[in-house]
Design a protein around this motif. Sequence first.
Motif, PDB file in Angstrom:
ATOM      1  N   VAL A  13      69.243-127.828  83.176  1.00 27.22           N
ATOM      2  CA  VAL A  13      69.870-128.476  81.974  1.00 27.22           C
ATOM      3  C   VAL A  13      70.960-129.614  82.372  1.00 27.22           C
ATOM      4  CG1 VAL A  13      71.496-128.242  80.179  1.00 27.22           C
ATOM      5  CG2 VAL A  13      69.635-126.595  80.337  1.00 27.22           C
ATOM      6  N   LEU A  14      71.548-128.999  83.585  1.00 23.65           N
ATOM      7  CA  LEU A  14      72.487-129.987  84.077  1.00 23.65           C
ATOM      8  C   LEU A  14      72.031-131.385  84.723  1.00 23.65           C
ATOM      9  CD1 LEU A  14      74.987-127.625  85.459  1.00 23.65           C
ATOM     10  CD2 LEU A  14      75.534-128.911  83.437  1.00 23.65           C
ATOM     11  N   THR A  15      70.806-131.340  85.200  1.00 23.86           N
ATOM     12  CA  THR A  15      70.202-132.456  85.859  1.00 23.86           C
ATOM     13  C   THR A  15      69.076-133.162  85.112  1.00 23.86           C
ATOM     14  OG1 THR A  15      68.678-131.031  86.922  1.00 23.86           O
ATOM     15  CG2 THR A  15      70.512-131.479  88.243  1.00 23.86           C
ATOM     16  N   LEU A  16      69.193-132.900  83.688  1.00 23.08           N
ATOM     17  CA  LEU A  16      68.313-133.568  82.979  1.00 23.08           C
ATOM     18  C   LEU A  16      68.534-135.286  82.829  1.00 23.08           C
ATOM     19  CD1 LEU A  16      67.997-131.384  79.681  1.00 23.08           C
ATOM     20  CD2 LEU A  16      66.358-131.794  81.197  1.00 23.08           C
ATOM     21  N   PRO A  17      67.615-136.097  82.785  1.00 27.97           N
ATOM     22  CA  PRO A  17      67.599-137.437  82.852  1.00 27.97           C
ATOM     23  C   PRO A  17      68.567-137.814  81.601  1.00 27.97           C
ATOM     24  CG  PRO A  17      65.486-136.981  83.157  1.00 27.97           C
ATOM     25  CD  PRO A  17      66.147-135.542  82.840  1.00 27.97           C
ATOM     26  N   ILE A  18      69.306-138.678  81.861  1.00 28.65           N
ATOM     27  CA  ILE A  18      70.360-139.632  80.706  1.00 28.65           C
ATOM     28  C   ILE A  18      69.243-140.090  79.768  1.00 28.65           C
ATOM     29  CG2 ILE A  18      71.914-141.277  80.176  1.00 28.65           C
ATOM     30  CD1 ILE A  18      73.097-140.726  83.159  1.00 28.65           C
ATOM     31  N   THR A  19      69.401-139.780  78.266  1.00 30.29           N
ATOM     32  CA  THR A  19      68.703-140.291  77.436  1.00 30.29           C
ATOM     33  C   THR A  19      69.337-141.971  76.880  1.00 30.29           C
ATOM     34  OG1 THR A  19      70.164-139.416  75.663  1.00 30.29           O
ATOM     35  CG2 THR A  19      68.197-137.821  76.283  1.00 30.29           C
ATOM     36  N   THR A  49      65.816-149.687  96.477  1.00 22.15           N
ATOM     37  CA  THR A  49      66.959-149.730  95.645  1.00 22.15           C
ATOM     38  C   THR A  49      66.884-149.136  94.425  1.00 22.15           C
ATOM     39  OG1 THR A  49      67.305-151.991  96.807  1.00 22.15           O
ATOM     40  CG2 THR A  49      68.671-151.368  94.824  1.00 22.15           C
ATOM     41  N   LEU A  50      65.751-149.274  93.615  1.00 17.13           N
ATOM     42  CA  LEU A  50      65.604-148.709  92.073  1.00 17.13           C
ATOM     43  C   LEU A  50      65.702-147.185  92.514  1.00 17.13           C
ATOM     44  CD1 LEU A  50      64.342-151.492  91.753  1.00 17.13           C
ATOM     45  CD2 LEU A  50      63.082-150.242  89.780  1.00 17.13           C
ATOM     46  N   ALA A  51      64.932-146.473  93.450  1.00 16.61           N
ATOM     47  CA  ALA A  51      64.945-144.939  93.657  1.00 16.61           C
ATOM     48  C   ALA A  51      66.389-144.727  93.671  1.00 16.61           C
ATOM     49  CB  ALA A  51      64.012-144.685  94.635  1.00 16.61           C
ATOM     50  N   LEU A  52      67.067-145.311  94.595  1.00 15.60           N
ATOM     51  CA  LEU A  52      68.426-145.004  94.907  1.00 15.60           C
ATOM     52  C   LEU A  52      69.403-145.106  93.758  1.00 15.60           C
ATOM     53  CD1 LEU A  52      68.520-146.666  98.503  1.00 15.60           C
ATOM     54  CD2 LEU A  52      68.682-144.243  98.025  1.00 15.60           C
ATOM     55  N   PHE A  53      69.321-146.295  92.976  1.00 16.86           N
ATOM     56  CA  PHE A  53      69.944-146.182  91.841  1.00 16.86           C
ATOM     57  C   PHE A  53      69.843-145.267  90.955  1.00 16.86           C
ATOM     58  CE2 PHE A  53      70.187-151.333  91.435  1.00 16.86           C
ATOM     59  CZ  PHE A  53      71.073-151.517  92.331  1.00 16.86           C
ATOM     60  N   GLU A  54      68.787-144.804  90.698  1.00 11.67           N
ATOM     61  CA  GLU A  54      68.332-143.626  89.910  1.00 11.67           C
ATOM     62  C   GLU A  54      68.875-142.321  90.592  1.00 11.67           C
ATOM     63  OE1 GLU A  54      66.842-143.276  87.009  1.00 11.67           O
ATOM     64  OE2 GLU A  54      66.241-145.154  86.510  1.00 11.67           O
ATOM     65  N   LYS A  55      68.716-142.132  91.784  1.00 13.73           N
ATOM     66  CA  LYS A  55      69.273-141.033  92.520  1.00 13.73           C
ATOM     67  C   LYS A  55      70.809-140.791  91.977  1.00 13.73           C
ATOM     68  CE  LYS A  55      70.162-139.337  97.146  1.00 13.73           C
ATOM     69  NZ  LYS A  55      70.267-139.821  98.718  1.00 13.73           N
ATOM     70  N   ASP A  88      81.475-144.219  89.814  1.00 16.36           N
ATOM     71  CA  ASP A  88      81.420-143.117  90.767  1.00 16.36           C
ATOM     72  C   ASP A  88      79.613-143.463  91.171  1.00 16.36           C
ATOM     73  OD1 ASP A  88      83.506-141.964  90.227  1.00 16.36           O
ATOM     74  OD2 ASP A  88      82.437-140.228  88.570  1.00 16.36           O
ATOM     75  N   SER A  89      78.803-143.794  90.345  1.00 14.99           N
ATOM     76  CA  SER A  89      77.477-144.043  90.828  1.00 14.99           C
ATOM     77  C   SER A  89      77.351-145.221  91.888  1.00 14.99           C
ATOM     78  CB  SER A  89      76.713-144.686  89.695  1.00 14.99           C
ATOM     79  OG  SER A  89      76.340-143.492  88.900  1.00 14.99           O
ATOM     80  N   TRP A  90      78.153-146.177  91.888  1.00 15.84           N
ATOM     81  CA  TRP A  90      78.123-147.472  92.938  1.00 15.84           C
ATOM     82  C   TRP A  90      78.883-146.724  94.208  1.00 15.84           C
ATOM     83  CZ3 TRP A  90      75.506-151.650  93.340  1.00 15.84           C
ATOM     84  CH2 TRP A  90      74.711-152.099  92.326  1.00 15.84           C
ATOM     85  N   LYS A  91      79.984-145.843  93.929  1.00 14.76           N
ATOM     86  CA  LYS A  91      80.701-145.772  95.011  1.00 14.76           C
ATOM     87  C   LYS A  91      79.503-144.611  95.759  1.00 14.76           C
ATOM     88  CE  LYS A  91      84.579-142.856  96.479  1.00 14.76           C
ATOM     89  NZ  LYS A  91      85.770-142.162  96.065  1.00 14.76           N
ATOM     90  N   ALA A  92      78.737-143.615  95.407  1.00 13.01           N
ATOM     91  CA  ALA A  92      78.045-143.095  95.987  1.00 13.01           C
ATOM     92  C   ALA A  92      76.680-143.782  96.515  1.00 13.01           C
ATOM     93  CB  ALA A  92      77.334-141.925  95.011  1.00 13.01           C
ATOM     94  N   PHE A  93      76.414-144.675  95.693  1.00 15.40           N
ATOM     95  CA  PHE A  93      75.037-145.514  96.113  1.00 15.40           C
ATOM     96  C   PHE A  93      75.635-146.094  97.512  1.00 15.40           C
ATOM     97  CE2 PHE A  93      73.573-149.806  96.378  1.00 15.40           C
ATOM     98  CZ  PHE A  93      72.267-149.711  96.508  1.00 15.40           C
ATOM     99  N   ARG A  94      76.708-146.794  97.731  1.00 17.01           N
ATOM    100  CA  ARG A  94      76.995-147.648  98.874  1.00 17.01           C
ATOM    101  C   ARG A  94      77.398-146.828 100.000  1.00 17.01           C
ATOM    102  NH1 ARG A  94      80.426-150.740  94.708  1.00 17.01           N
ATOM    103  NH2 ARG A  94      79.322-152.796  94.424  1.00 17.01           N
ATOM    104  N   LYS A  95      77.662-145.392  99.805  1.00 15.07           N
ATOM    105  CA  LYS A  95      77.773-144.630 100.946  1.00 15.07           C
ATOM    106  C   LYS A  95      76.545-143.798 101.228  1.00 15.07           C
ATOM    107  CE  LYS A  95      82.627-143.332  99.888  1.00 15.07           C
ATOM    108  NZ  LYS A  95      83.660-142.067  99.529  1.00 15.07           N
ATOM    109  N   ASP A  96      75.461-143.930 100.845  1.00 17.34           N
ATOM    110  CA  ASP A  96      74.236-143.313 100.955  1.00 17.34           C
ATOM    111  C   ASP A  96      73.513-143.941 102.326  1.00 17.34           C
ATOM    112  OD1 ASP A  96      71.206-142.687 100.834  1.00 17.34           O
ATOM    113  OD2 ASP A  96      71.827-142.070  98.645  1.00 17.34           O
TER     114      ASP A  96
END
Length: 252
Positions: A13-19, A49-55, A88-96
């Motif tokens: 439930v917690l990892t369901l895609p955003i609607t 990039t697209l896959a990492l954005f979604e990740k 939060d998303s961009w911070k995590a993306f740049r550190k990936d």
Amino acid sequence: MKLFFLISCLTSVLTLPITAEELKIFELRSYVAHEGKMKALHQRFNDHTLALFEKHGMTNLVYWVPQDNEGNLLVYLLGYPNQEARADSWKAFRKDESWKAAYEASTQQGKLVESVDSIFLELTDYSPSVLTLKADSSRLYEMRRYTTNSGKLTKLDARFRDHTMELFKKHGMTNLPYFHLAEGQAGQDTTLLYFLSFENEESRDVSFKAFSKDPDWAAARDASQAEGGPILIKKGVASTLLKKTHYSPSSH
């Protein structure tokens, strides 16, 4: 065993895609590629990039290039639940580490991107769903940006809500999302940015010609400006014709 099953269910439930309904903030990003680097930039987005954005919790909505892309431009739209989630998303993306590796590999012969521009958007109350952007990839798209005189954005919204969108549809245009600039940005009280799609450039020209001659449009335009004068500033319409990239998300 029951506890393990319960935890598994909760995790799902917690990892369901955003609607689409959960997306409240949108970011329109424009990249100018260095000369000769456009192909490599497309490859990096397609392969990594697209896959990492979604990740990292970003929602890829659409990726375009101008129909006549002499300026080496890539334009794309991302969606987020809010500004905090974006940060939060961009911070995590740049550190990936996967992103770092993809970036290093793609820039062995020099950086790909010369400049980046970004604006934040919110849907108007009369906008179609952002998911309409994922429809037919073969169509011609148009990004239109209107700048109003001070205090006239509400009147422009009313005209689109009550008249213009239906008249666009009547004359064969497809209404896609309509946006205002998000709070805190220059021009937020005077800017409407929206997207249309067409079968091709010829059909676009035919549609706008018929629209401009429609007496219902003339009546709506005149009524909206009867008190207070023109809604738009002089040369207050900017337009760019766009085609989707081959890796732009699709609803099919």
